[in-house]
Write a protein that holds these residues in place. Structure first.
Motif, short mmCIF file in Angstrom:
data_model
loop_
_atom_site.label_atom_id
_atom_site.label_comp_id
_atom_site.label_asym_id
_atom_site.label_seq_id
_atom_site.Cartn_x
_atom_site.Cartn_y
_atom_site.Cartn_z
N LEU B 7 45.34 38.51 36.64
CA LEU B 7 45.18 38.38 37.94
C LEU B 7 44.12 38.99 38.41
N VAL B 8 43.21 38.19 39.40
CA VAL B 8 42.02 38.78 40.07
C VAL B 8 42.13 38.65 41.55
N SER B 9 42.28 39.68 42.02
CA SER B 9 42.64 39.68 43.54
C SER B 9 41.23 39.65 44.19
N VAL B 10 40.97 38.82 44.90
CA VAL B 10 39.52 38.72 45.57
C VAL B 10 39.52 39.62 46.97
N GLY B 11 38.75 40.37 46.97
CA GLY B 11 38.64 41.38 48.27
C GLY B 11 37.19 41.65 48.80
N SER B 12 37.03 42.62 49.09
CA SER B 12 35.67 42.95 49.50
C SER B 12 34.36 43.09 48.86
N ARG B 13 34.78 43.26 47.73
CA ARG B 13 33.42 43.55 46.62
C ARG B 13 32.69 42.56 46.61
N PRO B 14 31.33 42.45 46.07
CA PRO B 14 30.53 41.41 45.79
C PRO B 14 31.17 40.34 45.09
N LEU B 15 30.84 38.92 45.55
CA LEU B 15 31.52 37.84 44.60
C LEU B 15 31.24 37.75 43.09
N SER B 16 29.92 38.30 42.81
CA SER B 16 29.75 38.43 41.38
C SER B 16 30.65 39.29 40.55
N ASP B 17 31.24 40.58 41.27
CA ASP B 17 32.06 41.28 40.45
C ASP B 17 33.36 40.42 40.19
N TYR B 18 33.77 39.53 41.08
CA TYR B 18 35.12 38.93 40.66
C TYR B 18 34.86 37.73 39.61
N VAL B 19 33.63 37.19 39.73
CA VAL B 19 33.25 36.20 38.65
C VAL B 19 33.38 36.74 37.25
N LEU B 20 32.67 38.00 37.26
CA LEU B 20 32.58 38.84 35.89
C LEU B 20 34.00 38.99 35.51
N SER B 21 34.81 39.57 36.64
CA SER B 21 36.28 40.01 35.94
C SER B 21 36.91 38.58 35.23
N VAL B 22 36.82 37.40 36.03
CA VAL B 22 37.32 36.18 35.32
C VAL B 22 36.72 35.92 34.02
N VAL B 23 35.60 35.97 33.79
CA VAL B 23 34.86 35.63 32.66
C VAL B 23 35.26 36.55 31.34
N ILE B 24 35.25 37.87 31.72
CA ILE B 24 35.81 38.99 31.11
C ILE B 24 37.34 38.75 30.45
N LEU B 25 38.09 38.48 31.44
CA LEU B 25 39.39 38.16 31.16
C LEU B 25 39.63 36.98 29.91
N PHE B 26 38.81 36.18 30.17
CA PHE B 26 38.79 34.90 29.25
C PHE B 26 38.22 35.13 27.94
N ASN B 27 37.19 36.24 28.23
CA ASN B 27 36.64 36.45 26.54
C ASN B 27 37.51 37.35 25.95
N GLN B 28 38.71 37.97 26.55
CA GLN B 28 39.37 38.83 25.94
C GLN B 28 40.48 38.24 25.37
N GLY B 29 40.56 36.96 25.69
CA GLY B 29 41.72 36.08 25.24
C GLY B 29 42.79 35.61 25.95
N VAL B 30 42.79 36.13 27.37
CA VAL B 30 43.83 35.76 28.41
C VAL B 30 43.60 34.09 28.54
N LYS B 31 44.85 33.71 28.49
CA LYS B 31 45.07 32.27 28.51
C LYS B 31 44.83 31.70 30.00
N ARG B 32 45.48 32.20 30.95
CA ARG B 32 45.47 32.01 32.27
C ARG B 32 45.13 33.10 33.16
N VAL B 33 44.19 32.81 34.00
CA VAL B 33 43.62 33.67 34.95
C VAL B 33 44.17 33.21 36.42
#
Lengths: 86, 86
Positions: B7-33
């Motif tokens: 789960l990535v909860s989008v808040g007040s941090r910069p957009l790129s932080d959340y994009v990176l979080s999603v990409v990292i999760l997928f790279n770590q093998g998470v099937k669904r974000v």
């Protein structure tokens, strides 16, 4: 206006204006209403959907949600399209 | 973190932080974000989706979009949940 499809573009007017627009379209016999909002109005677009759902309940069906981005005055903006039907 | 769902909860941090979080999760093998955003952050949540889609293309699939409202500190706020899978 009557027909198959109506479009309600959510902008800077009060939320209730858009809710009323949707209700009126359905009352006029329109089968499908598309709620569209861009950028900062996306949150309001969802609030309009919630308010319509509160009022019309099961009489209205959430048919589809589409998200994406488009160019407006050379700037990229996100949008949401919520398709409602009855 | 690894597993079926992230789960990535989008808040007040910069957009790129959340994009990176999603990409990292997928790279770590998470099937669904699941990207989730509330109120004024809904537009940013869609912008994160657009940016992820730009970077990962067909490697990521838009599985579902859910909209609604919930109570947060006794105030009703709209939310969006965007389910991505690979």
């Amino acid at each position: 206006m009557s027909g198959e499809e109506g479009l309600v573009s959510v902008g800077s007017r009060p939320l209730s204006d858009y809710v009323l627009s949707v209700v009126i379209l359905f009352n006029q016999g329109v089968k499908r209403v598309i709620l569209k909002g861009r950028g900062g109005n996306i949150s309001k677009t969802i609030a309009v959907y919630n308010a319509v759902k509160d009022r019309l309940g099961d009489a209205v069906k959430l048919e589809n949600i589409e998200i994406g981005s488009e160019y407006l005055n050379k700037k990229r903006v996100s949008y949401i399209r919520i398709v409602l039907s009855r």
